[in-house]
Design an enzyme around this catalytic site. Structure first.
Site, mmCIF file in Angstrom:
data_model
loop_
_atom_site.group_PDB
_atom_site.id
_atom_site.type_symbol
_atom_site.label_atom_id
_atom_site.label_comp_id
_atom_site.label_asym_id
_atom_site.label_seq_id
_atom_site.Cartn_x
_atom_site.Cartn_y
_atom_site.Cartn_z
ATOM 1 C CD1 TRP A 82 -0.152 -1.476 3.156
ATOM 2 C CD2 TRP A 82 0.616 0.627 3.284
ATOM 3 N NE1 TRP A 82 0.656 -1.377 4.277
ATOM 4 C CE2 TRP A 82 1.135 -0.097 4.379
ATOM 5 C CE3 TRP A 82 0.957 1.980 3.166
ATOM 6 C CZ2 TRP A 82 1.973 0.479 5.328
ATOM 7 C CZ3 TRP A 82 1.801 2.559 4.107
ATOM 8 C CH2 TRP A 82 2.291 1.805 5.171
ATOM 9 C CE LYS A 115 -2.810 -9.418 -2.689
ATOM 10 N NZ LYS A 115 -3.515 -8.342 -2.001
ATOM 11 N N PRO A 116 -3.314 -6.042 -5.903
ATOM 12 C CG PRO A 116 -5.034 -4.462 -6.106
ATOM 13 C CD PRO A 116 -4.616 -5.842 -6.559
ATOM 14 C CB ALA A 117 -1.950 -3.328 -0.628
ATOM 15 N N GLY A 128 6.783 -6.299 -0.410
ATOM 16 C CA GLY A 128 6.046 -6.279 0.854
ATOM 17 C C GLY A 128 6.939 -6.729 1.980
ATOM 18 C CG LEU A 166 11.369 -9.583 0.602
ATOM 19 C CD1 LEU A 166 11.880 -10.894 1.137
ATOM 20 C CD2 LEU A 166 9.887 -9.672 0.269
ATOM 21 C CB CYS A 187 11.027 -0.937 1.839
ATOM 22 S SG CYS A 187 10.876 -0.644 0.100
ATOM 23 C CD GLU A 223 11.010 -1.739 6.640
ATOM 24 O OE1 GLU A 223 10.405 -2.824 6.697
ATOM 25 O OE2 GLU A 223 11.351 -1.214 5.576
ATOM 26 C CD GLU A 279 10.446 -4.446 -8.490
ATOM 27 O OE1 GLU A 279 9.508 -5.248 -8.582
ATOM 28 O OE2 GLU A 279 10.403 -3.432 -7.777
HETATM 29 P P1 ADP Z 1 2.605 -4.635 4.686
HETATM 30 O O1 ADP Z 1 3.066 -4.863 6.076
HETATM 31 O O2 ADP Z 1 3.310 -3.581 3.946
HETATM 32 O O3 ADP Z 1 1.112 -4.567 4.540
HETATM 33 P P2 ADP Z 1 2.465 -7.265 3.598
HETATM 34 O O4 ADP Z 1 3.606 -8.127 3.205
HETATM 35 O O5 ADP Z 1 1.546 -7.753 4.646
HETATM 36 O O6 ADP Z 1 3.128 -5.892 3.930
HETATM 37 O O7 ADP Z 1 1.590 -6.911 2.329
HETATM 38 C C1 ADP Z 1 2.109 -6.739 1.037
HETATM 39 C C2 ADP Z 1 1.191 -7.426 0.053
HETATM 40 O O8 ADP Z 1 1.160 -8.816 0.356
HETATM 41 C C3 ADP Z 1 -0.254 -6.943 0.094
HETATM 42 O O9 ADP Z 1 -0.779 -6.943 -1.222
HETATM 43 C C4 ADP Z 1 -0.930 -8.008 0.918
HETATM 44 O O10 ADP Z 1 -2.301 -8.151 0.636
HETATM 45 C C5 ADP Z 1 -0.181 -9.243 0.453
HETATM 46 N N1 ADP Z 1 -0.261 -10.399 1.361
HETATM 47 C C6 ADP Z 1 -0.321 -10.406 2.704
HETATM 48 N N2 ADP Z 1 -0.386 -11.671 3.156
HETATM 49 C C7 ADP Z 1 -0.361 -12.484 2.069
HETATM 50 C C8 ADP Z 1 -0.405 -13.902 1.871
HETATM 51 N N3 ADP Z 1 -0.476 -14.756 2.886
HETATM 52 N N4 ADP Z 1 -0.366 -14.367 0.603
HETATM 53 C C9 ADP Z 1 -0.286 -13.516 -0.440
HETATM 54 N N5 ADP Z 1 -0.245 -12.184 -0.317
HETATM 55 C C10 ADP Z 1 -0.283 -11.670 0.922
#
Ligand code: ADP
Length: 492
Positions: free
Chosen positions: A163, A187-189, A240, A263, A296, A393, A470
């Site tokens: 996000w 697949k967005p946040a 993420g 990451l 990040c 972080e 990237e």
């Molecule tokens: P943040 O802490 O920045 O929200 P996340 O790693 O939780 O970081 O989220 C980054 C992306 O990963 C988002 O699009 C979130 O929906 C997705 N995400 C979170 N959990 C899972 C999962 N178990 N499988 C696939 N995608 C996931």
């Protein structure tokens, strides 16, 4: 659609899309379920985003597979022209896209607009790079043989994005994927799906064929499970948390996908005694407080040499206290809200732990009077490397200053983390620039600057910060396979 998004902010209200985009068609999905999208500045619901079912995600994979051969066969100049049109539409819609971004993410409008143009840069750059995915002709070891390499699209790709940069993180992945000839399922946040759907709408208008670019939103674990287990999906690009990245990498092992992972980081920003003080303060502010500290590559540890420490802290304090906090739509705002209450609580936990351990709050330190998710720009001194704030972080507007004496000590503190995304240092000593630049265990090192991102340069981490790159000519490698053709029977 009864969302409360203020459509008067948009010149082109059709960019606001709350449905899934599958096979070139907007669809509410097979269950009709929706999830609320909130404005983090006010907590109000601004949209109700469709949630995909398993069947919807599978259909996105199937239609991407069906679209893949024609997209891959298209000549590079033709693919390039479609991408160029997408780039131009994104730039022409920058204000609308920025308004959508600020509404769902909170960052100041000017910063949001900057993100849109930065992201668009990847589409433009890869629209050109598309024409340069060269292979090699290798001098042969056998008479009558010719040895060649070609780079071919890996096939259907998927991206899962966060996000904090809801637009740029998608374009940074979709740019090289499409250029390589790969369809991409996005697949967005869950917090920020509207930036993704707006980009897809513009992609369709640009002539990206049905199935080549799709957007699915909904339960992350379910969608992630399908995208990582499905044999048709050949590449996954994720940005993420390290925790989710590791999970997706493990899940992808079952079908041996190509994985690119961006990451978490724990960026050090070192200020040496010989630094240009103005540059160091400007760099620290830009790196730390952009997006309210939610990036990040944000300086997470400001490591300052004893000789310059007090002068640096004094100047940084003045700059921190001068930051204007407010709703991203107010022109004077330089720092918007944090994304959620949980984000605010993490910041508070880190400050509390540091203060309990002896750190001093030099500016801010508490929730902002605006309430909601607003937090005061904060400066802490007397921070030690073993404190929570220096190990994790923070992802918030807190600058923790750690003091050091020698160069070796600074490098040791900087590298003492499992992460290795971005690092920064400020020095005017040429020999030190090389020494420290090479000693820092980070994928990206900024020397005398706090801003390093550019589509033409490779971005990515070492250690637990990720895999792959990237941007730049290296970014397209994540979406291509190198094939070796050994052609015999050419003698005579
Ligand atoms: P943040 O802490 O920045 O929200 P996340 O790693 O939780 O970081 O989220 C980054 C992306 O990963 C988002 O699009 C979130 O929906 C997705 N995400 C979170 N959990 C899972 C999962 N178990 N499988 C696939 N995608 C996931």
């Amino acid at each position: 659609m009864d969302s409360t998004f203020d459509r008067s902010r948009l010149r082109d209200a059709d960019l606001l899309r709350e449905d899934l985009f599958i096979d070139g068609v907007w669809t509410p999905g097979s269950s009709g379920e929706r999830t609320d999208v909130l404005d983090p500045a006010t907590g109000t619901v601004i949209a109700r985003m469709a949630a995909a079912t398993e069947a919807d995600v599978l259909r996105a994979v199937d239609t991407a597979a069906a679209a893949a051969p024609a997209w891959a066969r298209m000549t590079a100049p033709d693919r390039s022209r479609v991408m160029r049109r997408w780039y131009e539409l994104i730039v022409a819609s920058a204000d609308d896209l920025a308004a959508i971004l600020t509404a769902e993410q909170g960052k100041p409008f000017a910063e949001a607009r900057g993100e849109i143009l930065y992201g668009a840069g990847f589409v433009e750059w890869y629209a050109e790079e598309c024409k340069r995915t060269y292979g090699d002709v290798i001098p042969s070891n056998v008479a009558g043989r010719r040895l060649l390499t070609v780079r071919q699209p890996v096939g259907v790709s998927a991206s899962i994005t966060p996000w904090n940069f809801p637009s740029a993180m998608i374009l940074r992945k979709a740019g090289p994927a499409l250029a390589a000839g790969c369809p991409m399922i996005i697949k967005p946040a869950e917090e920020t799906p509207l930036s993704a759907t707006a980009l897809a709408e513009l992609g369709a208008r640009a002539g990206i064929p049905a199935g080549v670019l799709s957007v699915v939103a909904g339960t992350p674990a379910m969608i992630g499970e399908i995208l990582t287990s499905h044999p048709t999906v050949r590449a996954l690009s994720f940005t993420g948390s390290t925790e989710v990245g590791k999970l997706l990498m493990a899940q992808s092992a079952r079908t041996v996908k190509k994985v690119a992972l961006e990451l978490g980081g724990n960026a050090p920003l070192i200020v040496f005694d010989d630094a240009d003080l103005d540059a160091a303060v400007t760099g620290a502010m830009a790196s730390k407080f952009r997006n309210a500290g939610q990036t990040c590559v944000c300086a997470n540890r400001i490591i300052v040499q004893s000789g310059i420490h007090d002068a640096f802290v004094e100047r940084l304090q003045t700059a921190v206290e001068a930051l204007t906090v407010g709703n991203g739509f107010e022109e004077k705002s330089e720092q918007g809200p944090l994304i959620s209450q949980a984000a605010v609580e993490k910041v508070e936990r880190h400050i509390e732990d540091a203060v309990a351990g002896g750190a001093t709050v030099r500016a801010g330190g508490a929730r902002h009077p605006l309430g909601q998710t607003f937090f005061e720009p904060t400066l802490l001194t007397g921070v030690r490397p073993d404190m929570l704030i220096a190990r994790e972080e923070t992802f918030g507007p807190v600058a923790p200053v750690i003091a050091f004496d020698t160069e070796d000590e600074a490098v040791a503190i900087a590298n003492d983390t499992p992460f290795g995304l971005a690092g920064y240092f400020f020095s005017t000593d040429l020999a030190r620039m090389w020494r420290v630049g090479e000693a820092l265990e980070f994928g990206v090192v900024g020397v005398n600057t706090g801003l390093i991102s550019y589509e033409g340069a490779p971005f990515g981490g070492v250690k637990e910060s990720g895999l792959g790159r990237e941007g730049s000519r290296h970014g397209i490698d994540e979406f291509t396979e190198l094939k070796y053709l050994c052609v015999d029977g050419l003698a005579g």
